[in-house]
Design a protein around this motif. Structure first.
Motif, PDB file in Angstrom:
ATOM      1  N   GLY A   1       0.829  -1.167   0.086  1.00 13.42           N
ATOM      2  CA  GLY A   1       0.032  -0.052  -0.056  1.00 13.42           C
ATOM      3  C   GLY A   1       0.718   1.322   0.165  1.00 13.42           C
ATOM      4  O   GLY A   1       0.202   2.397   0.074  1.00 13.42           O
ATOM      5  N   ALA A   2       2.083   1.345  -0.080  1.00 10.14           N
ATOM      6  CA  ALA A   2       2.947   2.482  -0.085  1.00 10.14           C
ATOM      7  C   ALA A   2       3.713   2.470  -1.328  1.00 10.14           C
ATOM      8  O   ALA A   2       3.974   1.433  -2.021  1.00 10.14           O
ATOM      9  CB  ALA A   2       4.143   2.293   1.176  1.00 10.14           C
ATOM     10  N   PRO A   3       4.037   3.586  -1.864  1.00 13.25           N
ATOM     11  CA  PRO A   3       4.758   3.717  -2.852  1.00 13.25           C
ATOM     12  C   PRO A   3       6.393   2.971  -2.931  1.00 13.25           C
ATOM     13  O   PRO A   3       6.840   3.037  -1.827  1.00 13.25           O
ATOM     14  CB  PRO A   3       5.137   5.105  -2.954  1.00 13.25           C
ATOM     15  N   ARG A   4       6.689   2.644  -3.989  1.00 11.45           N
ATOM     16  CA  ARG A   4       7.919   2.126  -3.732  1.00 11.45           C
ATOM     17  C   ARG A   4       9.236   3.241  -3.887  1.00 11.45           C
ATOM     18  O   ARG A   4       9.245   4.181  -4.314  1.00 11.45           O
ATOM     19  CB  ARG A   4       8.540   1.164  -5.312  1.00 11.45           C
ATOM     20  N   PRO A   5      10.246   2.984  -2.842  1.00  9.75           N
ATOM     21  CA  PRO A   5      11.467   3.722  -2.724  1.00  9.75           C
ATOM     22  C   PRO A   5      12.026   3.765  -4.134  1.00  9.75           C
ATOM     23  O   PRO A   5      12.152   2.887  -4.800  1.00  9.75           O
ATOM     24  CB  PRO A   5      12.305   3.318  -1.568  1.00  9.75           C
ATOM     25  N   ALA A   6      13.067   4.866  -4.228  1.00  8.25           N
ATOM     26  CA  ALA A   6      13.945   5.142  -5.197  1.00  8.25           C
ATOM     27  C   ALA A   6      14.651   3.706  -5.274  1.00  8.25           C
ATOM     28  O   ALA A   6      15.341   3.345  -6.614  1.00  8.25           O
ATOM     29  CB  ALA A   6      14.467   6.283  -5.431  1.00  8.25           C
ATOM     30  N   ASN A   7      15.431   3.189  -4.385  1.00  6.81           N
ATOM     31  CA  ASN A   7      16.152   2.027  -4.413  1.00  6.81           C
ATOM     32  C   ASN A   7      15.694   0.865  -4.356  1.00  6.81           C
ATOM     33  O   ASN A   7      16.345  -0.164  -3.925  1.00  6.81           O
ATOM     34  CB  ASN A   7      17.341   2.304  -3.184  1.00  6.81           C
ATOM     35  N   PHE A   8      14.412   0.688  -4.686  1.00  6.58           N
ATOM     36  CA  PHE A   8      13.586  -0.689  -4.749  1.00  6.58           C
ATOM     37  C   PHE A   8      14.188  -1.392  -5.509  1.00  6.58           C
ATOM     38  O   PHE A   8      14.337  -2.768  -5.086  1.00  6.58           O
ATOM     39  CB  PHE A   8      12.276  -0.374  -5.101  1.00  6.58           C
ATOM     40  N   LYS A   9      14.946  -1.111  -6.676  1.00  5.28           N
ATOM     41  CA  LYS A   9      15.608  -2.094  -7.585  1.00  5.28           C
ATOM     42  C   LYS A   9      17.007  -2.508  -6.839  1.00  5.28           C
ATOM     43  O   LYS A   9      17.409  -3.896  -6.981  1.00  5.28           O
ATOM     44  CB  LYS A   9      16.260  -1.367  -8.783  1.00  5.28           C
ATOM     45  N   CYS A  10      17.401  -2.118  -5.758  1.00  5.21           N
ATOM     46  CA  CYS A  10      18.567  -2.763  -4.929  1.00  5.21           C
ATOM     47  C   CYS A  10      18.248  -3.562  -3.717  1.00  5.21           C
ATOM     48  O   CYS A  10      18.671  -4.375  -3.660  1.00  5.21           O
ATOM     49  CB  CYS A  10      19.249  -1.558  -4.377  1.00  5.21           C
ATOM     50  N   ASN A  11      16.845  -3.164  -3.511  1.00  7.98           N
ATOM     51  CA  ASN A  11      16.500  -4.150  -2.332  1.00  7.98           C
ATOM     52  C   ASN A  11      15.735  -5.408  -2.609  1.00  7.98           C
ATOM     53  O   ASN A  11      15.681  -6.290  -1.928  1.00  7.98           O
ATOM     54  CB  ASN A  11      15.330  -3.307  -1.368  1.00  7.98           C
ATOM     55  N   SER A  12      15.335  -5.391  -4.043  1.00  5.97           N
ATOM     56  CA  SER A  12      14.628  -6.648  -4.439  1.00  5.97           C
ATOM     57  C   SER A  12      15.668  -7.180  -5.388  1.00  5.97           C
ATOM     58  O   SER A  12      16.514  -6.945  -5.624  1.00  5.97           O
ATOM     59  CB  SER A  12      13.260  -6.224  -5.348  1.00  5.97           C
TER      60      SER A  12
ATOM     61  N   GLY B   1      -6.219   3.422  -0.670  1.00  5.61           N
ATOM     62  CA  GLY B   1      -6.397   4.062   0.692  1.00  5.61           C
ATOM     63  C   GLY B   1      -5.510   4.069   1.327  1.00  5.61           C
ATOM     64  O   GLY B   1      -4.749   5.257   1.795  1.00  5.61           O
ATOM     65  N   ASP B   2      -4.766   3.055   1.574  1.00  2.99           N
ATOM     66  CA  ASP B   2      -3.385   2.905   2.522  1.00  2.99           C
ATOM     67  C   ASP B   2      -2.179   3.906   2.057  1.00  2.99           C
ATOM     68  O   ASP B   2      -1.444   4.596   2.680  1.00  2.99           O
ATOM     69  CB  ASP B   2      -2.981   1.485   2.542  1.00  2.99           C
ATOM     70  N   GLN B   3      -2.335   4.004   0.559  1.00  4.23           N
ATOM     71  CA  GLN B   3      -1.219   5.011  -0.054  1.00  4.23           C
ATOM     72  C   GLN B   3      -1.507   6.646   0.521  1.00  4.23           C
ATOM     73  O   GLN B   3      -0.928   7.200   0.717  1.00  4.23           O
ATOM     74  CB  GLN B   3      -1.308   4.889  -1.441  1.00  4.23           C
ATOM     75  N   ARG B   4      -2.857   6.738   0.537  1.00  2.49           N
ATOM     76  CA  ARG B   4      -3.078   8.136   0.712  1.00  2.49           C
ATOM     77  C   ARG B   4      -2.811   8.566   2.229  1.00  2.49           C
ATOM     78  O   ARG B   4      -2.552   9.660   2.584  1.00  2.49           O
ATOM     79  CB  ARG B   4      -4.711   8.302   0.353  1.00  2.49           C
ATOM     80  N   ARG B   5      -2.911   7.338   3.140  1.00  3.38           N
ATOM     81  CA  ARG B   5      -2.633   7.403   4.573  1.00  3.38           C
ATOM     82  C   ARG B   5      -1.170   7.484   4.669  1.00  3.38           C
ATOM     83  O   ARG B   5      -0.650   8.191   5.629  1.00  3.38           O
ATOM     84  CB  ARG B   5      -3.301   6.443   5.310  1.00  3.38           C
ATOM     85  N   LYS B   6      -0.360   6.659   3.885  1.00  5.25           N
ATOM     86  CA  LYS B   6       1.178   6.671   4.203  1.00  5.25           C
ATOM     87  C   LYS B   6       1.899   7.597   3.423  1.00  5.25           C
ATOM     88  O   LYS B   6       1.636   7.472   2.173  1.00  5.25           O
ATOM     89  CB  LYS B   6       1.478   5.253   3.562  1.00  5.25           C
ATOM     90  N   LYS B   7       2.844   8.310   3.957  1.00  6.60           N
ATOM     91  CA  LYS B   7       3.525   9.279   3.105  1.00  6.60           C
ATOM     92  C   LYS B   7       5.197   8.821   3.395  1.00  6.60           C
ATOM     93  O   LYS B   7       5.607   9.048   4.394  1.00  6.60           O
ATOM     94  CB  LYS B   7       3.302  10.350   3.471  1.00  6.60           C
ATOM     95  N   LEU B   8       5.657   8.066   2.251  1.00  6.89           N
ATOM     96  CA  LEU B   8       7.091   7.764   2.607  1.00  6.89           C
ATOM     97  C   LEU B   8       8.079   9.047   2.333  1.00  6.89           C
ATOM     98  O   LEU B   8       7.603   9.701   1.229  1.00  6.89           O
ATOM     99  CB  LEU B   8       7.283   6.633   1.408  1.00  6.89           C
ATOM    100  N   PRO B   9       9.112   9.366   2.584  1.00  4.27           N
ATOM    101  CA  PRO B   9      10.247  10.276   2.198  1.00  4.27           C
ATOM    102  C   PRO B   9      10.474   9.942   0.919  1.00  4.27           C
ATOM    103  O   PRO B   9      10.768   8.917   0.663  1.00  4.27           O
ATOM    104  CB  PRO B   9      11.308  10.259   3.377  1.00  4.27           C
TER     105      PRO B   9
END
Length: 693
Positions: free
Chosen positions: A112-123, A392-400
């Motif tokens: 429910g949260a956007p992927r971080p920019a370094n998602f390619k490194c973590n997956s 809906g979860d995305q609207r509630r969660k705000k990742l840096p």
């Protein structure tokens, strides 16, 4: 109940049955897998611009690759199936954040949260063509991945423990210390090579693992073993013991559905690794391992839901799978429109439905009909409910927001490991290292024998000019092999860079230190030591080392030019052709084939772009200055033969070479500037190389 509705009919089918007390897995069972990494994708659309036609008649058209793709990938085996060109790899790359964002729209969320920019490194991402260093052993490849992707806070002992654990889990114990293999070196089998690629990604213990057609190039038995391995990986991550799943087969009458083996609902877990992969045409033993199935055709979604409920879904809309037919083949036949299982005129549904169907509907392409059926199905409605929850979860969660990819290790640490691996690759590749040194020794002896013991006479002038020209051009053409430095490893570099192994600067300088420098320095030293004394050149220590320095500078300049041309190229032959053509033109303006003073002004500027020209001028200045080629003639008192060349200074002046000390060193300065310029171009081309598919 599965409800399929259309404009003319509605069919309801019971999807939850029980045989001998063993419950089947339904879509509600899969909804319990919410505590692991759940990847959801919302309204994914992807368009690319394609150029067609020739030169002046070329026009750009926009091609739709994916259209309104929605779905949820939960912990387990999530398969993306479809015919060639259906968009499987494109969807996989989009989910893995490895697709060019131009022309891409939609959202991909993790829990429910956007992927971080370094998602390619973590997956983890296993490419279709295995990109591992073939000259290294399986263990050495894993050590490289662990050293660059695991945090520096982990000790060497902990990293080795992680490596040993992965080797044991993937069944690589027997080949752990065997080389992976290249086209020249016999290595591990295809299945073991694929497992090595998977192990490289499992080092970081990712919660999401992507695989692009992991069965490509493997026989059916090996492909089955690879998928069983993935199933075992998921089981081990959930804590479920790796035992054979409970299976059952039910054959129903024509009025009912055909059910195929599926995994018992009691084996599902709330924890586990999400494994997402594209696959082309799996056999049945592979298909029954799937937890989730996504069917794509022409960029449209045909089905998305529990894999073992797909047969019932297609049976509801008039497509019946014959006994002993492979479900995966059956689905592809339906999509391609050549299935013998199609119920002609929908006899099961009734002839009246066909008579009342609008003529425009009859002309609708099959793929569009299938896509419409899916949109009207209960599977799509259930998926839509889940997607709305995640939105809906995305609207509630705000990742840096992450402005740049973060690396687990420092520049110096990356430089050390890249240099170490490149040096091992050099030693493990004898045709590129030892063979080159042997050829250098052999060529030096041949040249020494041909021009042996040069004399100080008019013939000695010609022989010296000829051999110095050959030494210079030989250094240039020998450096053409440097194009392989970046071309051969292009796929490996792109994959490792995107996965967060290292920075571009670390890779570039690591390759220079461990590969380019030694392989250009050693041949120059060997060549100088052999030829200088066999030829009988000027017997001065400083002249010997100046010649060695000059040959090294020429080799470095030519190699730098090769890197500048080869960076970004995918085919070695094209880069080699461009290098050869460039050196041929440079050779014309080197100073031997044509006197540079006689070249017309509007072409004379080309001499300043010639690498051989600077090297040849420096070698001539070093050898001819102070030489006397008329030992019996006193040139200071007898000037009766004004056209004869008796001193080295006269020869250099005739060639347009400055005989002052600056006339020597300005050539080295020019070569050094060319090295810096070419290496800068090569680095910038690597830095701005298109790294997305």
């Amino acid at each position: 109940m599965l409800k399929m509705s259309s404009n003319s009919y509605e069919v309801s089918i019971p999807m939850s049955k029980k045989l001998n007390g063993i419950p089947e897995t339904t879509s509600k069972d899969l909804q319990t897998l919410t505590e692991g990494a759940v990847l959801s994708f919302h309204n994914i659309c992807y368009r690319v611009k394609v150029k067609t036609g020739f030169l002046l008649c070329r026009k750009t058209i926009e091609k739709e690759i994916l259209a309104n793709i929605n779905g949820v990938m939960k912990p387990g085996l999530n398969a993306i199936l479809g015919p060639t060109g259906g968009g499987k790899s494109s969807l996989l790359d989009i989910l893995a954040a490895r697709k060019d964002p131009h022309g891409l729209s939609g959202d991909v969320l993790i829990n429910g949260a956007p992927r971080p920019a370094n998602f390619k490194c973590n997956s983890g991402y296993v490419v279709q063509d295995d990109v591992v260093m073939g000259t290294l052993t399986v263990r050495e490849n894993l050590q490289f991945s662990a050293a660059l992707r695991l945090p520096t806070t982990m000790t060497s002992y902990e990293k080795n423990e992680r490596i040993n654990k992965v080797i044991q889990e993937l069944g690589l114990d027997k080949v752990a210390d065997s080389k992976v293999g290249t086209q020249f070196i016999r290595g591990v089998s295809g299945g073991e090579r694929k497992r090595t690629s998977i192990a490289m990604e499992l080092i970081t213990d990712p919660s999401i693992l992507f695989l692009d057609e992991p069965t490509t190039g493997l026989d059916s038995s090996t492909a089955n073993a690879v998928l069983l391995l993935l199933k075992r990986i998921w089981n081990s991550s959930t804590g479920i013991p790796s035992r054979p799943p409970v299976l059952f087969v039910v054959m129903l009458s024509k009025a009912n559905l055909t059910s195929h083996p599926r995994m018992s609902g009691s084996r599902m877990s709330k924890q586990g690794r999400t494994i997402i992969f594209s696959i082309h045409q799996p056999r049945y033993s592979i298909f029954k391992l799937f937890d989730s199935l996504t069917l794509l055709a022409s960029g449209r979604l045909m089905f998305h839901g529990p894999a073992q409920e797909a047969l019932g879904y297609f049976g509801a809309i008039g497509f019946r799978c014959e006994p002993y037919n492979n479900p995966a083949d059956f689905f592809l036949d339906i999509i391609n429109g050549d299935s013998s299982a199609v119920v002609l005129n929908r006899e099961d549904i009734g002839d009246e439905a066909n008579e009342t169907e609008e003529p425009s509907k009859k002309d609708t392409p099959l793929i569009e009909k299938l896509a419409e059926f899916y949109v009207n199905s209960s599977f799509f409605k259930e998926t839509k409910v889940e997607l709305d929850k995640f939105s809906g979860d995305q609207r509630r969660k705000k990742l840096p927001s992450y402005k740049e990819v973060t690396y687990a290790t420092s520049f110096c640490h990356q430089l050390k490991w890249i240099s170490r691996r490149s040096f091992k690759n050099l030693l493990g590749n004898p045709q590129a290292s030892i063979a080159q040194l042997i050829v250098t020794v052999f060529l030096g002896l041949v040249i020494g024998a041909i021009f042996y013991d040069l004399k100080n006479d008019p013939a000695g002038i010609q022989n010296r000019a000829g051999v110095l020209f050959f030494l210079t051009t030989n250094q240039c053409f020998s450096s053409v092999s440097a194009v392989e430095l970046l071309v051969v490893e292009k796929k490996l570099f792109i994959h490792e860079y995107i996965s967060g192994y290292y920075r571009v600067s670390s890779y570039f300088f690591g390759k220079l230190l461990s590969d380019l420098l030694p392989m250009r320095m050693l041949p120059s030293i060997i060549f100088t030591c052999i030829t200088y004394f066999l030829l009988g050149l000027k017997p001065k220590v400083e002249a010997f080392f100046i010649m060695m320095l000059t040959l090294m500078m020429v080799a470095y300049s030519a190699s730098s030019m090769a890197l500048a041309i080869a960076a970004g190229q995918s085919v070695v032959s094209i880069a080699t052709l461009l290098m050869t053509i460039s050196f041929v033109f440079m050779m014309i303006f080197s100073g031997l084939l044509v006197n540079l003073k006689t070249v017309v002004p509007w072409l004379s500027w080309l001499q300043y772009l010639s690498i051989p020209r600077y090297g040849y001028a420096a070698l001539q200045h070093n050898e001819f200055l102070g030489q006397n080629f008329c030992p019996g003639l006193n040139v200071t008192t007898n000037n009766t033969c004004s056209y004869a060349i008796c001193t080295g200074e006269e020869f250099l002046t005739n060639q347009g070479i400055d005989i002052s000390p600056w006339g020597l060193w300005k050539n080295h300065v020019a070569l050094a500037c060319m090295i810096v310029i070419f290496l800068t171009i090569a680095y910038l081309k690597l830095l701005f190389l298109k790294k997305f598919s």
